[in-house]
Enzyme design. Sequence first.
Site, short mmCIF file in Angstrom:
data_model
loop_
_atom_site.label_atom_id
_atom_site.label_comp_id
_atom_site.label_asym_id
_atom_site.label_seq_id
_atom_site.Cartn_x
_atom_site.Cartn_y
_atom_site.Cartn_z
N ASP A 21 0.38 -1.02 -0.22
CA ASP A 21 0.17 -0.57 -0.02
C ASP A 21 1.26 1.15 0.31
OD1 ASP A 21 -2.77 1.55 0.14
OD2 ASP A 21 -3.15 1.18 2.02
N ASN A 23 1.17 3.56 -3.10
CA ASN A 23 2.29 3.97 -3.71
C ASN A 23 1.60 5.19 -4.23
OD1 ASN A 23 3.26 1.00 -4.28
ND2 ASN A 23 1.85 0.38 -6.17
N GLY A 24 0.33 5.65 -4.46
CA GLY A 24 -0.52 6.84 -4.52
C GLY A 24 0.17 7.75 -4.17
N ARG A 25 0.42 7.74 -2.78
CA ARG A 25 0.48 8.50 -1.48
C ARG A 25 2.56 9.22 -2.22
NH1 ARG A 25 -1.24 5.95 3.19
NH2 ARG A 25 -2.01 4.60 1.58
N HIS A 38 3.09 3.43 -8.57
CA HIS A 38 2.64 1.85 -9.22
C HIS A 38 3.95 1.35 -9.68
CE1 HIS A 38 -1.50 2.28 -7.37
NE2 HIS A 38 -1.74 2.50 -8.71
N SER A 66 -7.03 -5.80 -6.34
CA SER A 66 -8.42 -6.52 -5.51
C SER A 66 -9.81 -6.90 -6.84
CB SER A 66 -8.68 -5.93 -4.53
OG SER A 66 -9.31 -4.31 -4.46
N LEU A 132 11.35 -20.40 -4.44
CA LEU A 132 10.59 -19.42 -3.98
C LEU A 132 9.40 -19.73 -4.65
CD1 LEU A 132 9.88 -17.04 -1.75
CD2 LEU A 132 10.27 -15.97 -4.00
N ARG A 195 -5.89 -2.07 8.54
CA ARG A 195 -6.62 -2.41 7.79
C ARG A 195 -6.15 -3.88 7.31
NH1 ARG A 195 -8.20 2.93 6.38
NH2 ARG A 195 -6.93 2.32 4.53
N GLU A 208 0.45 -13.63 12.71
CA GLU A 208 1.74 -12.30 12.92
C GLU A 208 1.53 -11.06 12.19
OE1 GLU A 208 2.56 -12.36 15.94
OE2 GLU A 208 1.50 -14.24 16.29
#
Length: 241
Positions: A21, A23-25, A38, A66, A132, A195, A208
């Site tokens: 979270d 990227n925009g800011r 982005h 999402s 991975l 969130r 966690e």
Amino acid sequence: MSNPAGVAAERIPRHIAIIMDGNGRWARERGLPRIEGHRRGSEAVRACTAACIKAGVSHLTLYAFSKENWQRPPDEVKALMNLLDRFLAERTTEIMKRNIRLHAIGHLDDLPANTRRRLDSVREKSAGNTALTLTLALSYGARTEITDAARAIARAVRDGDLDPDALSEETIASRLYTAGLPDPDLLIRTSGEMRVSNFLLWQISYAEIVVTAKLWPEFGEEDLFAAIREYAGRHRRYGGI
Ligand code: FPP
């Protein structure tokens, strides 16, 4: 024995899930268009993937797009799909070289046809890789995932293939998009928001959670190692004492 993250190898989380979270800011703070955030975010994906391999994390799941993200302005959605497309096109060699198995979860049929084809081709090509498992959550929503699982189970009961009394947690887990993947041990969210945003709701039951103020484009190897150290210092009780 301490590994590059600075913790004993046996305390390294097996599976890390990340809500990328900010990227925009990040872009706004620099007077840049959101898409530049982005773009830098997709570079952070690369750095974070490499850091996971270095630390010995075997599964990394990234919330890349999402179900709700389709509501963003069409230009931004298009730019994000282009970035994904470019990531797949330009990173295939590196994915193979680093022995990464690319995987994806979500309503993949919602993706543009060319992106979907590219995704399937990299998934196929990398299916045997073992360093991975990098899972991209695309057009993903956890409530939709659980609803899809409930529908599949209801059908199996209706068709006489499943006895409702035999239904267990494993029955449900095996119908989720993540069937076959271990549950995340550590959930990281960047940009300080507290969130879970409809991400892996079933699977994070005992994860966690580490929230960092860093915005995703500036989240690097040291930030990942710091989150791993915080995780390693916690005592997971699973409801016990
Ligand atoms: C959240 O930032 C980020 C996203 C909605 C998309 C994440 C996408 C990437 C990191 C790039 C593409 C990914 C791959 C795998 C190539 P935001 O826009 O919500 O930021 P804000 O809350 O500051 O506005």
